[in-house]
Write a protein that holds these residues in place. Structure first.
Motif, PDB file in Angstrom:
ATOM      1  N   VAL A   1      58.440  -4.560 124.773  1.00  0.00           N
ATOM      2  CA  VAL A   1      57.804  -5.713 124.147  1.00  0.00           C
ATOM      3  C   VAL A   1      58.265  -5.774 122.690  1.00  0.00           C
ATOM      4  O   VAL A   1      58.179  -4.788 121.971  1.00  0.00           O
ATOM      5  N   LYS A   2      58.767  -6.924 122.270  1.00  0.00           N
ATOM      6  CA  LYS A   2      59.141  -7.131 120.873  1.00  0.00           C
ATOM      7  C   LYS A   2      58.039  -7.940 120.222  1.00  0.00           C
ATOM      8  O   LYS A   2      57.646  -9.000 120.718  1.00  0.00           O
ATOM      9  N   LEU A   3      57.521  -7.406 119.108  1.00  0.00           N
ATOM     10  CA  LEU A   3      56.425  -8.035 118.391  1.00  0.00           C
ATOM     11  C   LEU A   3      56.904  -8.515 117.030  1.00  0.00           C
ATOM     12  O   LEU A   3      57.735  -7.868 116.386  1.00  0.00           O
ATOM     13  N   GLY A   4      56.360  -9.620 116.591  1.00  0.00           N
ATOM     14  CA  GLY A   4      56.550 -10.086 115.226  1.00  0.00           C
ATOM     15  C   GLY A   4      55.226  -9.965 114.504  1.00  0.00           C
ATOM     16  O   GLY A   4      54.184 -10.298 115.059  1.00  0.00           O
ATOM     17  N   ILE A   5      55.273  -9.472 113.277  1.00  0.00           N
ATOM     18  CA  ILE A   5      54.041  -9.257 112.518  1.00  0.00           C
ATOM     19  C   ILE A   5      54.149  -9.998 111.199  1.00  0.00           C
ATOM     20  O   ILE A   5      55.106  -9.810 110.449  1.00  0.00           O
ATOM     21  N   VAL A   6      53.162 -10.830 110.929  1.00  0.00           N
ATOM     22  CA  VAL A   6      53.071 -11.525 109.648  1.00  0.00           C
ATOM     23  C   VAL A   6      51.860 -10.940 108.932  1.00  0.00           C
ATOM     24  O   VAL A   6      50.737 -10.992 109.458  1.00  0.00           O
ATOM     25  N   ALA A   7      52.109 -10.357 107.750  1.00  0.00           N
ATOM     26  CA  ALA A   7      51.033  -9.720 106.993  1.00  0.00           C
ATOM     27  C   ALA A   7      51.354  -9.817 105.505  1.00  0.00           C
ATOM     28  O   ALA A   7      52.523  -9.976 105.133  1.00  0.00           O
ATOM     29  N   PRO A   8      50.352  -9.696 104.662  1.00  0.00           N
ATOM     30  CA  PRO A   8      50.595  -9.702 103.223  1.00  0.00           C
ATOM     31  C   PRO A   8      51.519  -8.541 102.825  1.00  0.00           C
ATOM     32  O   PRO A   8      51.581  -7.517 103.516  1.00  0.00           O
ATOM     33  N   ASP A   9      52.215  -8.703 101.712  1.00  0.00           N
ATOM     34  CA  ASP A   9      53.162  -7.691 101.257  1.00  0.00           C
ATOM     35  C   ASP A   9      52.509  -6.334 100.979  1.00  0.00           C
ATOM     36  O   ASP A   9      53.162  -5.298 101.081  1.00  0.00           O
ATOM     37  N   ASP A  10      51.230  -6.338 100.623  1.00  0.00           N
ATOM     38  CA  ASP A  10      50.578  -5.074 100.294  1.00  0.00           C
ATOM     39  C   ASP A  10      50.096  -4.306 101.526  1.00  0.00           C
ATOM     40  O   ASP A  10      49.597  -3.189 101.401  1.00  0.00           O
ATOM     41  N   VAL A  11      50.265  -4.869 102.713  1.00  0.00           N
ATOM     42  CA  VAL A  11      49.891  -4.186 103.948  1.00  0.00           C
ATOM     43  C   VAL A  11      51.104  -3.419 104.467  1.00  0.00           C
ATOM     44  O   VAL A  11      52.153  -4.004 104.728  1.00  0.00           O
ATOM     45  N   ARG A  12      50.967  -2.113 104.577  1.00  0.00           N
ATOM     46  CA  ARG A  12      52.056  -1.288 105.087  1.00  0.00           C
ATOM     47  C   ARG A  12      52.019  -1.294 106.607  1.00  0.00           C
ATOM     48  O   ARG A  12      50.960  -1.116 107.207  1.00  0.00           O
ATOM     49  N   ILE A  13      53.180  -1.483 107.203  1.00  0.00           N
ATOM     50  CA  ILE A  13      53.281  -1.519 108.657  1.00  0.00           C
ATOM     51  C   ILE A  13      54.332  -0.504 109.072  1.00  0.00           C
ATOM     52  O   ILE A  13      55.471  -0.561 108.600  1.00  0.00           O
ATOM     53  N   TYR A  14      53.946   0.461 109.909  1.00  0.00           N
ATOM     54  CA  TYR A  14      54.846   1.514 110.363  1.00  0.00           C
ATOM     55  C   TYR A  14      54.788   1.614 111.886  1.00  0.00           C
ATOM     56  O   TYR A  14      53.738   1.383 112.485  1.00  0.00           O
ATOM     57  N   ARG A  15      55.899   2.016 112.482  1.00  0.00           N
ATOM     58  CA  ARG A  15      55.842   2.463 113.869  1.00  0.00           C
ATOM     59  C   ARG A  15      55.051   3.770 113.857  1.00  0.00           C
ATOM     60  O   ARG A  15      55.090   4.530 112.889  1.00  0.00           O
ATOM     61  N   GLU A  16      54.331   4.050 114.921  1.00  0.00           N
ATOM     62  CA  GLU A  16      53.451   5.215 114.947  1.00  0.00           C
ATOM     63  C   GLU A  16      54.193   6.512 114.664  1.00  0.00           C
ATOM     64  O   GLU A  16      53.722   7.362 113.907  1.00  0.00           O
ATOM     65  N   GLU A  17      55.393   6.692 115.258  1.00  0.00           N
ATOM     66  CA  GLU A  17      56.117   7.947 115.057  1.00  0.00           C
ATOM     67  C   GLU A  17      56.565   8.110 113.603  1.00  0.00           C
ATOM     68  O   GLU A  17      56.598   9.222 113.072  1.00  0.00           O
ATOM     69  N   VAL A  18      56.862   7.014 112.915  1.00  0.00           N
ATOM     70  CA  VAL A  18      57.224   7.074 111.496  1.00  0.00           C
ATOM     71  C   VAL A  18      55.990   7.414 110.667  1.00  0.00           C
ATOM     72  O   VAL A  18      56.033   8.265 109.779  1.00  0.00           O
ATOM     73  N   TYR A  19      54.873   6.768 110.976  1.00  0.00           N
ATOM     74  CA  TYR A  19      53.620   7.042 110.270  1.00  0.00           C
ATOM     75  C   TYR A  19      53.234   8.517 110.410  1.00  0.00           C
ATOM     76  O   TYR A  19      52.867   9.173 109.436  1.00  0.00           O
ATOM     77  N   ASN A  20      53.338   9.044 111.637  1.00  0.00           N
ATOM     78  CA  ASN A  20      52.998  10.451 111.868  1.00  0.00           C
ATOM     79  C   ASN A  20      53.936  11.385 111.109  1.00  0.00           C
ATOM     80  O   ASN A  20      53.496  12.416 110.578  1.00  0.00           O
ATOM     81  N   ALA A  21      55.222  11.056 111.046  1.00  0.00           N
ATOM     82  CA  ALA A  21      56.179  11.882 110.297  1.00  0.00           C
ATOM     83  C   ALA A  21      55.849  11.870 108.810  1.00  0.00           C
ATOM     84  O   ALA A  21      55.898  12.923 108.142  1.00  0.00           O
ATOM     85  N   ILE A  22      55.498  10.712 108.278  1.00  0.00           N
ATOM     86  CA  ILE A  22      55.119  10.619 106.863  1.00  0.00           C
ATOM     87  C   ILE A  22      53.855  11.428 106.600  1.00  0.00           C
ATOM     88  O   ILE A  22      53.774  12.174 105.623  1.00  0.00           O
ATOM     89  N   ALA A  23      52.877  11.294 107.479  1.00  0.00           N
ATOM     90  CA  ALA A  23      51.617  12.037 107.312  1.00  0.00           C
ATOM     91  C   ALA A  23      51.868  13.542 107.354  1.00  0.00           C
ATOM     92  O   ALA A  23      51.312  14.296 106.543  1.00  0.00           O
ATOM     93  N   GLN A  24      52.708  13.994 108.282  1.00  0.00           N
ATOM     94  CA  GLN A  24      53.023  15.426 108.384  1.00  0.00           C
ATOM     95  C   GLN A  24      53.741  15.903 107.129  1.00  0.00           C
ATOM     96  O   GLN A  24      53.444  16.977 106.606  1.00  0.00           O
ATOM     97  N   HIS A  25      54.683  15.109 106.639  1.00  0.00           N
ATOM     98  CA  HIS A  25      55.398  15.462 105.411  1.00  0.00           C
ATOM     99  C   HIS A  25      54.411  15.582 104.246  1.00  0.00           C
ATOM    100  O   HIS A  25      54.477  16.538 103.467  1.00  0.00           O
ATOM    101  N   ASN A  26      53.508  14.607 104.123  1.00  0.00           N
ATOM    102  CA  ASN A  26      52.527  14.635 103.039  1.00  0.00           C
ATOM    103  C   ASN A  26      51.634  15.873 103.130  1.00  0.00           C
ATOM    104  O   ASN A  26      51.317  16.489 102.115  1.00  0.00           O
ATOM    105  N   LYS A  27      51.243  16.245 104.346  1.00  0.00           N
ATOM    106  CA  LYS A  27      50.422  17.447 104.522  1.00  0.00           C
ATOM    107  C   LYS A  27      51.184  18.691 104.088  1.00  0.00           C
ATOM    108  O   LYS A  27      50.621  19.574 103.451  1.00  0.00           O
ATOM    109  N   SER A  28      52.467  18.769 104.416  1.00  0.00           N
ATOM    110  CA  SER A  28      53.245  19.949 104.042  1.00  0.00           C
ATOM    111  C   SER A  28      53.438  20.005 102.531  1.00  0.00           C
ATOM    112  O   SER A  28      53.407  21.085 101.933  1.00  0.00           O
ATOM    113  N   VAL A  29      53.622  18.847 101.890  1.00  0.00           N
ATOM    114  CA  VAL A  29      53.760  18.822 100.424  1.00  0.00           C
ATOM    115  C   VAL A  29      52.463  19.278  99.776  1.00  0.00           C
ATOM    116  O   VAL A  29      52.477  20.076  98.832  1.00  0.00           O
ATOM    117  N   ILE A  30      51.333  18.804 100.286  1.00  0.00           N
ATOM    118  CA  ILE A  30      50.038  19.211  99.745  1.00  0.00           C
ATOM    119  C   ILE A  30      49.857  20.714  99.921  1.00  0.00           C
ATOM    120  O   ILE A  30      49.397  21.404  99.006  1.00  0.00           O
TER     121      ILE A  30
END
Length: 82
Positions: free
Chosen positions: A30-59
């Motif tokens: 399924v291909k989705l199009g998302i229209v949202a304000p510029d200040d809303v961050r939109i990530y694929r789940e696997e990217v979001y999880n990788a960022i969260a894991q990286h942030n946890k390791s930095v902390i």
């Protein structure tokens, strides 16, 4: 969890300012199009999880470094007392 059925060209609205539209369905993808304000961050789940894991390791690294620095100060002040 809310489950909705949508056809190609149909949308859902989240809040007052986010629109998710089904653009295409092909070979089980399924291909989705998302229209949202510029200040809303939109990530694929696997990217979001990788960022969260990286942030946890930095902390964790920062916390470990802070602990080492505090220990260093304790050792230094202990040596200064002798």
């Amino acid at each position: 969890m809310l489950v909705l059925s949508r056809r190609v060209g149909e949308s859902i609205i989240i809040g007052d300012n986010i629109q998710v539209r089904v653009l295409k369905i092909e070979n089980g993808v399924v291909k989705l199009g998302i229209v949202a304000p510029d200040d809303v961050r939109i990530y694929r789940e696997e990217v979001y999880n990788a960022i969260a894991q990286h942030n946890k390791s930095v902390i964790s690294q920062e916390t470990a470094l802070e602990s080492v620095m505090k220990l260093k100060e304790v050792i230094k002040s202990d040596k200064d007392r002798r």
